[in-house]
Scaffold this active site. Sequence first.
Site, short mmCIF file in Angstrom:
data_model
loop_
_atom_site.label_atom_id
_atom_site.label_comp_id
_atom_site.label_asym_id
_atom_site.label_seq_id
_atom_site.Cartn_x
_atom_site.Cartn_y
_atom_site.Cartn_z
N THR A 14 0.82 -1.21 0.00
CA THR A 14 0.00 0.00 0.00
C THR A 14 0.86 1.26 0.00
O THR A 14 0.64 2.18 -0.80
CB THR A 14 -0.92 0.00 1.23
N VAL A 15 1.84 1.31 0.89
CA VAL A 15 2.66 2.53 1.01
C VAL A 15 3.58 2.69 -0.20
O VAL A 15 3.70 3.78 -0.76
CB VAL A 15 3.46 2.50 2.32
N LYS A 107 9.25 0.82 11.47
CA LYS A 107 9.39 1.11 12.89
C LYS A 107 10.02 -0.05 13.66
O LYS A 107 10.82 0.17 14.58
CB LYS A 107 8.04 1.48 13.50
N GLU A 131 10.49 9.39 8.97
CA GLU A 131 9.25 10.08 9.34
C GLU A 131 8.03 9.17 9.23
O GLU A 131 7.12 9.21 10.05
CB GLU A 131 9.05 11.31 8.46
N VAL A 134 6.57 6.59 12.18
CA VAL A 134 5.88 7.01 13.41
C VAL A 134 4.67 7.88 13.07
O VAL A 134 4.82 8.95 12.48
CB VAL A 134 6.82 7.79 14.35
N GLY A 136 2.18 7.79 10.92
CA GLY A 136 1.70 8.02 9.56
C GLY A 136 2.06 9.37 9.00
O GLY A 136 3.22 9.74 8.88
N GLU A 192 -2.99 -6.07 11.76
CA GLU A 192 -1.80 -6.68 11.18
C GLU A 192 -2.02 -8.19 11.03
O GLU A 192 -2.92 -8.77 11.63
CB GLU A 192 -0.60 -6.43 12.10
N LYS A 207 7.01 2.75 18.06
CA LYS A 207 6.97 4.18 17.75
C LYS A 207 7.40 5.01 18.95
O LYS A 207 8.16 5.98 18.80
CB LYS A 207 5.56 4.56 17.29
N GLY A 304 -2.24 4.36 6.38
CA GLY A 304 -2.91 4.46 5.09
C GLY A 304 -1.96 4.87 3.99
O GLY A 304 -0.88 5.41 4.23
#
Length: 428
Positions: A14-15, A107, A131, A134, A136, A192, A207, A304
């Site tokens: 997704t990311v 993370k 960045e 942690v 989103g 998850e 995080k 997301g």
Amino acid sequence: MSDPLRLGIAGLGTVGCGVVKIIQQKANLLAARAGRPVVITAVSARTRDKDRGVDLSAYAWEDDPVVLAARDDVDVFVELMGGSDGPAKAATEAAITAGKDVVTANKAMLAVNGQALAELAEAAGRVIRFEAAVAGGIPVVKALTEGLAGNQISRVMGVMNGTCNYILTRMQSAGLSYDEVFEEANKLGYLEADPNLDVGGIDAGHKLALLSAIAFGTAVDFDGVTLEGIGQVTIEDIEQAADMGFRIKLLGVARMTGRGLEQRMTPCLVPADSPLGQLEGGTNMVVLEGDAVGQIVLRGAGAGEGPTASAVLSDVMDIARGIRLPTFGQPAAGLEHAARAAVAVSAPYYLRLNLTDKPGALAKVASVLGDCGISIDRMRQPEHGGSEAPVLIVTHKVSAPSLADALEALPQTDVVLGQPVALRIENI
């Protein structure tokens, strides 16, 4: 315009696909803001032929992320695979050794191996930016390393797992049990593959450990985070807390005390009218407290495609602009592990006990609490049927050792059934 910054992206979930979309759709904007083009040259994922809804035909494909990380046409290795060790760690090390900078959303890898990786990178003159690891889309890492660099940080606090916040707020709004909302969240794909990473507090604990390292100038110490998940929280707890003016949140708190670094990720009661108390659904919130600035509240989407990809691009853009900072805000070689401190600051607690429904039971509970130095602020006994009588107690401020003594002693009486539930009431 300067030469392009060339990315190699490992992990096309997704990311990863979100990052590809932003670069494809906003190439001109990124180039204008960075002062140079930002391009993708190569990608890697476990499955090559999967339809990901994004055109990857212009990029070289590597089955092995370690090979991708060392390619000559890659300047920045973007690690979006996940996992504390294995391919993610191996490829990150390979990228640094090959002279690449690294941007990651991982993370777990940094919470477990961050100190060693930071030392490796900084010795090689490379940077690791995280960045996206942690909260989103919330720019909390940048806030700590840059915006609040002139502050002595006194406390870091926040709701850092959207799935847990969704479960707790959904329980309250719909009057559903934990098990019912857990199954609902699972069907919606919020959990998850190992749900305990979410509901057990592990994901959020990773995080918190990263933010603690930046805030207090210490080596990352995930093993020093006290973890307690939300599985014990019942709909009755949520309803009773609401009736007393509180909301229950899985809350991370880190502070440096005279005894050492306190780090905990546990369910807590917070005032319902506080920013944290009003946080709904899958949203994250991080509260930072500094001596010069006071309290800063950062709120936004904690996960997301869009929010996390946005955070990845934030780091990529900094590298493109020539901004180079130590991984945790200070040179890694000078970071030391802080002494681990148990909860040092006294606080009131919410206690839930099941008692045998017989005369004198409440008196025995009060006696045990009194012997442990705990005074009662409020006590409530909801309506019940059968042989068990639930009792809800709010204490005055109590130290962690005194509370631990009481929680050990109460089940040893002949009136307390099972293990009491204790939730800290956090001052916001």
